[in-house]
Every structure is written in structure tokens, then in C-alpha cells.
Write a protein that holds these residues in place. Structure first.
Motif, PDB file in Angstrom:
ATOM      1  N   PHE A  80       0.843  -1.202   0.000  1.00  0.00           N
ATOM      2  CA  PHE A  80       0.000   0.000   0.000  1.00  0.00           C
ATOM      3  C   PHE A  80       0.873   1.244   0.000  1.00  0.00           C
ATOM      4  CE2 PHE A  80      -2.351   3.409   2.143  1.00  0.00           C
ATOM      5  CZ  PHE A  80      -3.509   3.438   1.386  1.00  0.00           C
ATOM      6  N   GLU A  81       0.629   2.120  -0.969  1.00  0.00           N
ATOM      7  CA  GLU A  81       1.298   3.415  -1.026  1.00  0.00           C
ATOM      8  C   GLU A  81       0.226   4.487  -1.159  1.00  0.00           C
ATOM      9  OE1 GLU A  81       4.368   4.061  -0.589  1.00  0.00           O
ATOM     10  OE2 GLU A  81       5.424   2.167  -0.920  1.00  0.00           O
ATOM     11  N   GLN A  82       0.462   5.631  -0.515  1.00  0.00           N
ATOM     12  CA  GLN A  82      -0.538   6.695  -0.530  1.00  0.00           C
ATOM     13  C   GLN A  82       0.113   8.034  -0.833  1.00  0.00           C
ATOM     14  OE1 GLN A  82      -2.909   6.943   3.033  1.00  0.00           O
ATOM     15  NE2 GLN A  82      -3.789   8.930   2.515  1.00  0.00           N
ATOM     16  N   ILE A  86      -2.828  17.015  -3.774  1.00  0.00           N
ATOM     17  CA  ILE A  86      -2.647  18.402  -3.338  1.00  0.00           C
ATOM     18  C   ILE A  86      -1.173  18.708  -3.102  1.00  0.00           C
ATOM     19  CG2 ILE A  86      -3.201  20.089  -1.538  1.00  0.00           C
ATOM     20  CD1 ILE A  86      -5.797  18.604  -1.066  1.00  0.00           C
ATOM     21  N   PHE A  87      -0.436  17.723  -2.594  1.00  0.00           N
ATOM     22  CA  PHE A  87       0.946  17.958  -2.180  1.00  0.00           C
ATOM     23  C   PHE A  87       1.979  17.288  -3.088  1.00  0.00           C
ATOM     24  CE2 PHE A  87      -1.654  17.893   1.755  1.00  0.00           C
ATOM     25  CZ  PHE A  87      -1.531  19.238   2.079  1.00  0.00           C
ATOM     26  N   SER A  88       1.559  16.556  -4.105  1.00  0.00           N
ATOM     27  CA  SER A  88       2.486  15.790  -4.935  1.00  0.00           C
ATOM     28  C   SER A  88       2.551  16.343  -6.347  1.00  0.00           C
ATOM     29  CB  SER A  88       2.063  14.320  -4.981  1.00  0.00           C
ATOM     30  OG  SER A  88       1.967  13.785  -3.677  1.00  0.00           O
ATOM     31  N   THR A 110       1.659  -3.370  -6.322  1.00  0.00           N
ATOM     32  CA  THR A 110       1.410  -2.191  -5.486  1.00  0.00           C
ATOM     33  C   THR A 110       0.011  -1.650  -5.707  1.00  0.00           C
ATOM     34  OG1 THR A 110       3.754  -1.564  -5.576  1.00  0.00           O
ATOM     35  CG2 THR A 110       2.181   0.162  -4.972  1.00  0.00           C
ATOM     36  N   LEU A 111      -0.665  -1.330  -4.619  1.00  0.00           N
ATOM     37  CA  LEU A 111      -1.905  -0.557  -4.691  1.00  0.00           C
ATOM     38  C   LEU A 111      -1.538   0.878  -4.339  1.00  0.00           C
ATOM     39  CD1 LEU A 111      -5.440  -1.461  -3.420  1.00  0.00           C
ATOM     40  CD2 LEU A 111      -4.482   0.800  -2.973  1.00  0.00           C
ATOM     41  N   LEU A 112      -1.704   1.768  -5.284  1.00  0.00           N
ATOM     42  CA  LEU A 112      -1.391   3.183  -5.080  1.00  0.00           C
ATOM     43  C   LEU A 112      -2.683   3.951  -4.859  1.00  0.00           C
ATOM     44  CD1 LEU A 112       0.515   5.607  -5.028  1.00  0.00           C
ATOM     45  CD2 LEU A 112       0.358   5.689  -7.539  1.00  0.00           C
ATOM     46  N   PHE A 113      -2.830   4.515  -3.662  1.00  0.00           N
ATOM     47  CA  PHE A 113      -4.014   5.302  -3.328  1.00  0.00           C
ATOM     48  C   PHE A 113      -3.689   6.776  -3.529  1.00  0.00           C
ATOM     49  CE2 PHE A 113      -6.509   7.680  -0.113  1.00  0.00           C
ATOM     50  CZ  PHE A 113      -7.779   7.438  -0.631  1.00  0.00           C
ATOM     51  N   VAL A 114      -4.479   7.438  -4.361  1.00  0.00           N
ATOM     52  CA  VAL A 114      -4.266   8.856  -4.660  1.00  0.00           C
ATOM     53  C   VAL A 114      -5.463   9.647  -4.154  1.00  0.00           C
ATOM     54  CG1 VAL A 114      -3.771  10.565  -6.434  1.00  0.00           C
ATOM     55  CG2 VAL A 114      -2.936   8.215  -6.709  1.00  0.00           C
ATOM     56  N   ASP A 115      -5.247  10.381  -3.086  1.00  0.00           N
ATOM     57  CA  ASP A 115      -6.322  11.203  -2.527  1.00  0.00           C
ATOM     58  C   ASP A 115      -6.477  12.482  -3.340  1.00  0.00           C
ATOM     59  OD1 ASP A 115      -8.356  11.723  -0.768  1.00  0.00           O
ATOM     60  OD2 ASP A 115      -7.068  12.536   0.807  1.00  0.00           O
ATOM     61  N   GLU A 116      -7.719  12.927  -3.499  1.00  0.00           N
ATOM     62  CA  GLU A 116      -8.022  14.144  -4.267  1.00  0.00           C
ATOM     63  C   GLU A 116      -7.446  14.055  -5.683  1.00  0.00           C
ATOM     64  OE1 GLU A 116      -9.948  16.390  -3.048  1.00  0.00           O
ATOM     65  OE2 GLU A 116      -9.879  16.091  -0.879  1.00  0.00           O
ATOM     66  N   VAL A 140      -6.074   3.291  -7.007  1.00  0.00           N
ATOM     67  CA  VAL A 140      -7.328   3.634  -6.350  1.00  0.00           C
ATOM     68  C   VAL A 140      -7.296   5.139  -6.119  1.00  0.00           C
ATOM     69  CG1 VAL A 140      -8.832   3.350  -4.360  1.00  0.00           C
ATOM     70  CG2 VAL A 140      -7.540   1.388  -5.233  1.00  0.00           C
ATOM     71  N   GLY A 141      -8.097   5.861  -6.866  1.00  0.00           N
ATOM     72  CA  GLY A 141      -8.162   7.309  -6.721  1.00  0.00           C
ATOM     73  C   GLY A 141      -9.411   7.714  -5.967  1.00  0.00           C
ATOM     74  N   ALA A 142      -9.275   8.691  -5.083  1.00  0.00           N
ATOM     75  CA  ALA A 142     -10.421   9.178  -4.309  1.00  0.00           C
ATOM     76  C   ALA A 142     -10.726  10.614  -4.713  1.00  0.00           C
ATOM     77  CB  ALA A 142     -10.125   9.105  -2.817  1.00  0.00           C
TER      78      ALA A 142
END
Length: 211
Positions: A80-82, A86-88, A110-116, A140-142
Motif C-alpha cells: 500500500f502506497e498513498q 494536493i501535495f504531490s 502495489t496498490l497506489l491510493f491517490v487522494d483528491e 485507487v483514486g479518491a
């Protein structure tokens, strides 16, 4: 090598918000998204048939998007990577992709979680396509915004959109009961005040626990 915080124990001993301490450790403990995680839920079926692919989680804040992404990685034995859009930037994405490629060579995906994720521009969104297509990452994008308007068609065509619902009053009340168990004390509220608290949360589980 441990840093000064780890050596002193401050990295784990500091106070944690109640919502973080109560983060579910099993998908079965997540409340309010039965259409996704119930016995016949969409994600439940994907896990049973091992057809989990890249996903876009669309819904309001405090409905479990980050938690479910973490638990999906655990269920499928993916690293899991997150990151947060906003910050990347591009450099951060390249580092993440390189690490995922190296991990894949050692036999783990790898499951890459991308917030916003909607905060990324079109070029940044396009950078995900090659690593999604070759299996380097499961994305997985949120987003709290309608993905049909905010995300590239190419990204959407390679993902399943999962709609998250605001938590019902029953789900919020269930969270409050769990919080009382965690804190080992009841909320100092009568029944009417408790319902006011539930309404104030407005379907946001994190907000309910913060209140």
C-alpha cells in the motif's frame, strides 16, 4: 536506521485522533457502504472472483474511502502506497512508479491510493496510464468531485467508479457506540442530544468522531 523520533518512542507514543484509533482493521467492520461491502456488494464480488482492478472512489468526506483502500491492499496482499494530489507533483509520481516497478520485479504488486486525484492536471493523470496498463500499480483514486467531469476519459476507461454514500444516521450512531466502547465511557448526552450530534455530523463519520 531509526530517526530521533523512533529512538525516543515519540513516533508511536503521541496522542492519536479518535477517528484514527478507530480505523477499521477489517472490511467487515466498515459501516455505511453495504452496496460495496455487503454480502452482494460490488467490491465483495470483485474480491471473491479476484477481479479487483483500478478503481475511482467518488463520494463525500468521511465515508471510508481511504480506509477501504488500505483494507483492499491487505485483502489482496498488495503493497500500500498513498499520496495526495494536493501535495504531490510529477517528481513524486516518478519516484512512486519507480518504487512500484522495483517491487514488482521482486514479486509483489502495489496498490497506489491517490487522494483528491481530481487535483492532478490532465498530463499528470495521463502519467498513470502506462503503469496501470502493464500492471505495475493498481490505482485507487479518491475524489469528492464528479469524475465524469474532473478525470480524463482515458483514466476513467481503465477504472471502475465506485460511488460512496454519506453515512446514514444509523451508521453514525453505530460509530458513536463503538467510540464509547473504545473510550470505555458513555457520551455525556441524553437521547435527544445524541440525535442532535448525529445530525450535526451530516453523514461524515470522521466529523462525528471529532465532534
Amino acid at each position: 536506521m531509526s530517526d530521533l523520533f523512533e529512538a525516543s518512542g515519540l513516533s508511536t507514543a503521541g496522542p492519536r485522533p479518535l477517528a484514527d484509533r478507530m480505523r477499521p482493521t477489517r472490511l467487515a467492520d466498515v459501516v455505511g457502504q453495504d452496496h460495496l461491502l455487503g454480502a452482494d456488494g460490488t467490491l465483495t464480488r470483485m474480491l471473491k472472483t479476484r477481479t479487483l482492478g483500478s478503481l475511482i472512489f467518488w463520494g463525500p468526506p468521511g465515508t471510508g474511502k481511504t480506509t477501504i483502500a488500505r483494507l483492499l491492499a491487505t485483502e489482496t496482499d498488495l503493497a500500500f502506497e498513498q499520496i495526495s494530489a494536493i501535495f504531490s507533483g510529477v517528481a513524486d509520481l516518478k519516484k512512486m512508479f519507480e518504487a512500484a516497478r522495483a517491487r514488482r520485479m521482486s514479486g509483489r504488486a502495489t496498490l497506489l491510493f491517490v487522494d483528491e486525484i481530481h487535483r492532478f492536471n490532465r498530463a499528470q493523470q495521463d502519467s498513470f496510464l502506462p503503469v496501470m496498463e502493464d500492471g505495475t500499480i493498481t490505482l485507487v483514486g479518491a475524489t469528492t468531485e464528479n469524475p465524469s467531469f474532473e478525470l480524463n476519459a482515458a483514466l476513467l476507461s481503465r477504472s471502475h467508479v465506485m460511488t460512496f454514500h454519506s453515512l446514514s444516521r444509523e451508521a453514525i450512531d453505530s460509530l458513536l457506540s463503538r467510540a464509547e466502547e473504545t473510550e470505555e465511557r458513555p457520551l455525556p448526552l441524553d437521547a435527544e442530544a445524541r440525535q442532535v450530534l448525529v445530525r450535526m455530523a451530516d453523514g461524515d463519520g470522521r466529523s462525528a468522531l471529532t465532534l
